[in-house]
Each structure stands twice: as structure tokens, then as C-alpha cells.
Design an enzyme around this catalytic site. Structure first.
Site, PDB file in Angstrom:
ATOM      1  N   HIS A 197       0.873  -1.186   0.000  1.00 15.90           N
ATOM      2  CA  HIS A 197       0.000   0.000   0.000  1.00 15.90           C
ATOM      3  C   HIS A 197       0.911   1.236   0.000  1.00 15.90           C
ATOM      4  O   HIS A 197       2.014   1.192   0.560  1.00 15.90           O
ATOM      5  CB  HIS A 197      -0.837  -0.051   1.284  1.00 15.90           C
ATOM      6  CG  HIS A 197      -1.907   0.986   1.398  1.00 15.90           C
ATOM      7  ND1 HIS A 197      -1.633   2.294   1.718  1.00 15.90           N
ATOM      8  CD2 HIS A 197      -3.253   0.905   1.265  1.00 15.90           C
ATOM      9  CE1 HIS A 197      -2.773   2.963   1.781  1.00 15.90           C
ATOM     10  NE2 HIS A 197      -3.763   2.148   1.511  1.00 15.90           N
ATOM     11  N   CYS A 256      -4.708   2.388  -3.723  1.00 18.80           N
ATOM     12  CA  CYS A 256      -3.472   2.919  -3.128  1.00 18.80           C
ATOM     13  C   CYS A 256      -2.317   1.939  -3.297  1.00 18.80           C
ATOM     14  O   CYS A 256      -1.511   1.753  -2.365  1.00 18.80           O
ATOM     15  CB  CYS A 256      -3.660   3.248  -1.648  1.00 18.80           C
ATOM     16  SG  CYS A 256      -4.763   4.596  -1.357  1.00 18.80           S
ATOM     17  N   ASP A 263       3.210  -4.184   8.064  1.00 23.95           N
ATOM     18  CA  ASP A 263       1.966  -3.422   7.974  1.00 23.95           C
ATOM     19  C   ASP A 263       0.821  -4.437   8.116  1.00 23.95           C
ATOM     20  O   ASP A 263       0.537  -5.207   7.193  1.00 23.95           O
ATOM     21  CB  ASP A 263       1.938  -2.714   6.609  1.00 23.95           C
ATOM     22  CG  ASP A 263       0.601  -2.074   6.305  1.00 23.95           C
ATOM     23  OD1 ASP A 263      -0.346  -2.245   7.109  1.00 23.95           O
ATOM     24  OD2 ASP A 263       0.495  -1.411   5.257  1.00 23.95           O
ATOM     25  N   GLN A 271      -4.392  -4.968   7.031  1.00 23.03           N
ATOM     26  CA  GLN A 271      -5.402  -5.877   6.451  1.00 23.03           C
ATOM     27  C   GLN A 271      -5.335  -7.271   7.060  1.00 23.03           C
ATOM     28  O   GLN A 271      -6.013  -8.180   6.568  1.00 23.03           O
ATOM     29  CB  GLN A 271      -5.218  -5.976   4.929  1.00 23.03           C
ATOM     30  CG  GLN A 271      -5.441  -4.694   4.182  1.00 23.03           C
ATOM     31  CD  GLN A 271      -6.876  -4.183   4.269  1.00 23.03           C
ATOM     32  OE1 GLN A 271      -7.809  -4.929   4.601  1.00 23.03           O
ATOM     33  NE2 GLN A 271      -7.060  -2.910   3.998  1.00 23.03           N
ATOM     34  N   LYS A 327     -10.265  -0.373  10.853  1.00 26.92           N
ATOM     35  CA  LYS A 327     -10.376  -1.569  10.010  1.00 26.92           C
ATOM     36  C   LYS A 327     -10.679  -2.812  10.847  1.00 26.92           C
ATOM     37  O   LYS A 327     -10.804  -3.906  10.327  1.00 26.92           O
ATOM     38  CB  LYS A 327      -9.087  -1.765   9.208  1.00 26.92           C
ATOM     39  CG  LYS A 327      -8.890  -0.685   8.138  1.00 26.92           C
ATOM     40  CD  LYS A 327      -7.703  -0.981   7.276  1.00 26.92           C
ATOM     41  CE  LYS A 327      -7.224   0.226   6.496  1.00 26.92           C
ATOM     42  NZ  LYS A 327      -8.019   0.493   5.292  1.00 26.92           N
TER      43      LYS A 327
HETATM   44  N1  PLP Z   1      -1.766  -0.386   4.721  1.00 30.57           N
HETATM   45  C1  PLP Z   1      -2.719  -1.152   4.166  1.00 30.57           C
HETATM   46  C2  PLP Z   1      -2.372  -2.543   3.718  1.00 30.57           C
HETATM   47  C3  PLP Z   1      -4.006  -0.644   4.012  1.00 30.57           C
HETATM   48  O1  PLP Z   1      -4.958  -1.397   3.460  1.00 30.57           O
HETATM   49  C4  PLP Z   1      -4.293   0.667   4.458  1.00 30.57           C
HETATM   50  C5  PLP Z   1      -5.620   1.261   4.252  1.00 30.57           C
HETATM   51  O2  PLP Z   1      -6.361   0.886   3.373  1.00 30.57           O
HETATM   52  C6  PLP Z   1      -3.265   1.399   5.036  1.00 30.57           C
HETATM   53  C7  PLP Z   1      -2.016   0.848   5.151  1.00 30.57           C
HETATM   54  C8  PLP Z   1      -3.495   2.785   5.553  1.00 30.57           C
HETATM   55  O3  PLP Z   1      -4.358   2.728   6.651  1.00 30.57           O
HETATM   56  P1  PLP Z   1      -4.914   4.096   7.279  1.00 30.57           P
HETATM   57  O4  PLP Z   1      -5.550   4.827   6.126  1.00 30.57           O
HETATM   58  O5  PLP Z   1      -5.903   3.634   8.294  1.00 30.57           O
HETATM   59  O6  PLP Z   1      -3.770   4.826   7.855  1.00 30.57           O
END
Ligand code: PLP
Length: 404
Positions: A121, A362, A198, A201, A224
Site C-alpha cells: 500500500h 493505493c 503493515d 489488512q 479496520k
Molecule cells: N496499509 C494497508 C495494507 C491498508 O490497506 C491501508 C488502508 O487501506 C493502510 C495501510 C493505511 O491505513 P490508514 O488509512 O488507516 O492509515
């Protein structure tokens, strides 16, 4: 699991959109909130609100205790060795920026390398790319296969003595692939390199034990995992939290301030400058209580059945190409339909009450690697049903000829 009972705890699920019952398949973007989370946020705003940590009065103490109890719950949920290893942030993006900025300042020198995967992401890509640029380090990306699975040979070829940190996602938000993070962590540690994972998900779909993983940094967002927006977590091993400099400066993160110097507070407060989102923390704690009524493995098994059912239903439709072909997947199905723009499909699905996401999710570097500009993504939570997937397939069957 009693699905009817679970769904009844999420008020938004019983409403209509465009005159049709809502079918919410955008859970990878954000999950819906159960009554317990909505109620506790409301209760603390309406009955107990007062700023935390510095109060001598009752309201402040009540808020402080509840916000700190949330830290303990989250520490237990991911099996952290101590609750001081849980830093509250604004979310996954904020957590990664915290590590990138402080790790960069402390440890990244010209010629060093930072290694990430092609499937990240943007939140776990851009901060490292920018830190590498700032310190004249190299930003190195290891490849994935057409299936969306990591090319581990490329990972083993690219990690080396110059690598200062590896940053990878546990589960791909765009494709749902569950990545072999333990292999990455073990290899990196054999070379003395720390790893940030990270977990945005993963945390809501699969059991996470940070000590068993032996991961150095693990990050995720409250929204999430059925909690409020604007609150997230950085888990880090104590040794790293002690070694890194503060991220932001101000109140709460100091123990002594003079005209010429300041001393910084103990963990975890060293990284929590200013008034924290304490009601967000309390809501996050309620979300952890909510999900803890179930076995995360039980949730994973049910969601996996939903995923395979949806993939089967989609495969029955003409011209559908599914992206993300791994045996190890969380509840995300990403697809394109020959000759149809994802956005058009998303708009028409919305007219039928179905919420999906379209675009690059993203993850532009991944989309570029796959030779596409985006997909339609349906992502499930454990309150979704097989009947909703049947309806989704039926609506697609009607919509596709309209767009051809
Ligand atoms: N990393 C992953 C894999 C994501 O799916 C997301 C959000 O969709 C993020 C990071 C960013 O999360 P946040 O927007 O809650 O900071």
C-alpha cells in the site's frame, strides 16, 4: 457463529441505500461499527469527557483509566510482551511515518538500503521512498509474481548487508494475498536487520502474535477492526522504542523541560505528544472486546468460505479475470470484466445497494507491475453472508450486458 445476532449488533447493516438493502463489500477500506463501540464513544463524550493523564479530578481519572485499559487489551490481543510496547497513533499511515521518520533520523546513512515489496500500500511505500531520498539511501523493491505472491528469490537476492530495514505488508489490501512474513522476518534477522510489518489488512482477519512472529514493528488501524477512525497502533519491541528518538515534540512526551534542554518521558508516552485521541482509544478497546468474543481463527475460516464462494460465483460470469491467485488469501476479491471500466461497474452496483471499491487501491506500483490501472474490489467481513454474494452475482449478471 450466529450471523443474525452478529449483524443485529451493526446498526448500519439494516439500512437501505438507493432504496435497496445495503450490501457492504468495502470492508478493506473500513469496517462498520458494532453498538458497543458506538455507545461507548457516545457515553464518554456525553458523561465522562475530560483530558487524560494530568487531572486530579474524577472525570479525568475515569477517562485515563479507560484509555489505558485499551492499551492493555490491545497488548493482550497481539500478545505483546508489555503494554508499554503499544504506542497510540492516528492509524497505520501515522505509525509507519513515525517509524520511517525516527528510524531514518537515527540510523539511515548515505548508501544504506531500505527494502520493501512490490505489493505494498502507498502507506508502506512512499514514506520509505522519501526517507531514502532524504538520506541518499537506496530504496529497493523486491518483485512479485503475476499471481500477486511475492517472488521470494528476488527478496533473497536483494536483501544484503547494506539493508537497514525491511518493510512489508502482512496481507495485500489490493489482492488479499497473505504474505510469508515469517520467512522474511527470519531471513532479515539472520542478517541483523529489523522488519516492520503493515498489519492493516491482517489484524481483523487472522490471529496475530507479535512475539511468535518476532517482528520488530507491527502497525494497524482501529477503523479496520470495527473500531473508530483516527486511532491506530504502533507495536514495537522495547529495545527499538528506547533506541529511536521522539517523533513529535510537545506536552506529555517530556519528563522535564528547562530553557536549554528537555528530558523525554518513559515509554509509551515518549511517542505520544499532545492530547491523545483518548476517546478513540476507548472505542478501540471496545472493538477489541467485541472481536474477542469470537476466536479470530473462527472468523478467518468463515471469511475464507465467503471468499472462495465469491470467487466461484465470479468465475461463472463471462469475461471475469480475478487478480490475486494465491492459496493463502484473506477476504478480498479483486477483478476486472473484459471491456468494462471498473468505475462504471462500481457506480451501477451502488444503484443496487452494493458497496465495492474501484481503482488502484493505493497500490499503484502493484497495478503497474500487473499491467492494469485498477480493479473492482469486493472485501468481506464476518458479518457478510452467502446470500449477499448470491445477490452480488445476480446484479453483475444484469449489469454486465448494460455496459457492453
Ligand atoms: N496499509 C494497508 C495494507 C491498508 O490497506 C491501508 C488502508 O487501506 C493502510 C495501510 C493505511 O491505513 P490508514 O488509512 O488507516 O492509515
Amino acid at each position: 457463529m450466529d450471523l443474525k445476532e452478529i449483524r443485529s449488533q451493526f446498526p448500519i447493516l439494516s439500512q437501505t441505500v438507493n432504496g435497496k438493502p445495503l450490501v457492504y463489500f468495502d470492508n478493506a477500506a473500513t469496517t462498520q461499527k458494532p453498538n458497543t463501540v458506538i455507545d461507548i464513544v457516545n457515553e464518554y463524550h456525553s458523561r465522562w469527557n475530560a483530558n487524560v493523564h494530568r487531572g486530579v479530578h474524577q472525570l479525568s481519572n475515569v477517562c485515563t483509566d479507560a484509555a489505558e485499559a485499551a492499551r492493555e487489551k490491545i497488548a493482550r490481543f497481539i500478545n505483546a510482551a508489555a503494554s508499554d510496547e503499544i504506542i497510540f497513533t492516528q492509524g497505520t499511515t501515522d505509525s509507519i511515518n513515525l517509524v520511517a521518520e525516527t528510524f531514518g533520523r537515527a540510523f539511515i546513512k548515505p548508501g544504506d538500503e531500505i527494502l520493501v515489496s512490490q505489493t505494498e500500500h502507498h502507506s508502506n511505500f512512499v514514506p520509505w521512498q522519501q526517507i531514502a531520498l532524504r538520506y541518499n539511501a537506496r530504496f529497493v523493491v523486491f518483485d512479485c509474481h503475476d499471481s500477486g505472491e511475492w517472488d521470494m528469490n528476488d527478496f533473497y537476492a536483494k536483501i544484503n548487508a547494506k539493508t537497514k530495514l525491511v518493510a512489508v505488508g502482512h496481507v495485500s489490501n489490493a489482492l488479499g494475498t497473505v504474505n510469508p512474513i515469517k520467512d522474511v522476518i527470519d531471513k532479515a534477522h539472520s542478517l541483523g536487520i529489523p522488519v516492520l510489518v503493515d498489519g492493516a489488512q491482517a489484524i481483523q482477519h487472522i490471529p496475530v502474535d507479535v512475539q511468535a512472529l518476532d517482528v520488530d514493528f507491527y502497525v494497524f488501524s482501529g477503523h479496520k477492526i470495527y473500531g473508530p477512525t483516527g486511532i491506530g497502533v504502533l507495536y514495537a519491541k522495547t529495545q527499538w522504542l528506547e533506541a529511536l528518538p521522539p517523533y513529535r515534540y510537545g506536552g506529555e512526551m517530556i519528563s522535564k523541560v528547562t530553557n536549554t534542554y528537555s528530558e523525554f518521558n518513559n515509554l509509551p508516552y515518549k511517542f505520544e505528544a499532545g492530547t491523545p485521541n483518548y476517546i478513540g482509544q476507548i472505542g478501540f478497546g471496545a472493538a477489541i472486546d467485541f472481536i474477542s468474543q469470537f476466536e479470530v481463527q473462527q472468523i478467518a475460516t468463515y471469511e475464507h468460505k465467503l471468499l472462495r464462494y465469491a470467487e466461484q460465483k465470479l468465475s461463472d460470469l463471462e469475461g471475469v479475470v480475478i487478480y490475486g491467485k494465491s492459496d493463502e488469501k484473506a477476504a478480498v476479491v479483486s477483478f476486472l470484466i473484459d471491456g468494462i471500466h471498473p468505475y462504471d461497474l462500481g457506480v451501477l452496483l451502488d444503484k443496487t445497494g452494493i458497496a465495492v471499491r474501484t481503482g488502484n487501491h493505493c497500490a499503484q506500483p502493484l497495478m503497474t507491475r500487473l499491467g492494469i490501472f485498477g480493479t473492482v474490489r469486493a472485501s468481506f467481513a464476518f458479518y457478510n453472508t452467502f446470500e449477499e454474494i448470491d445477490y452480488f452475482a445476480e446484479m453483475l449478471r444484469k449489469i454486465i450486458p448494460m455496459l457492453k
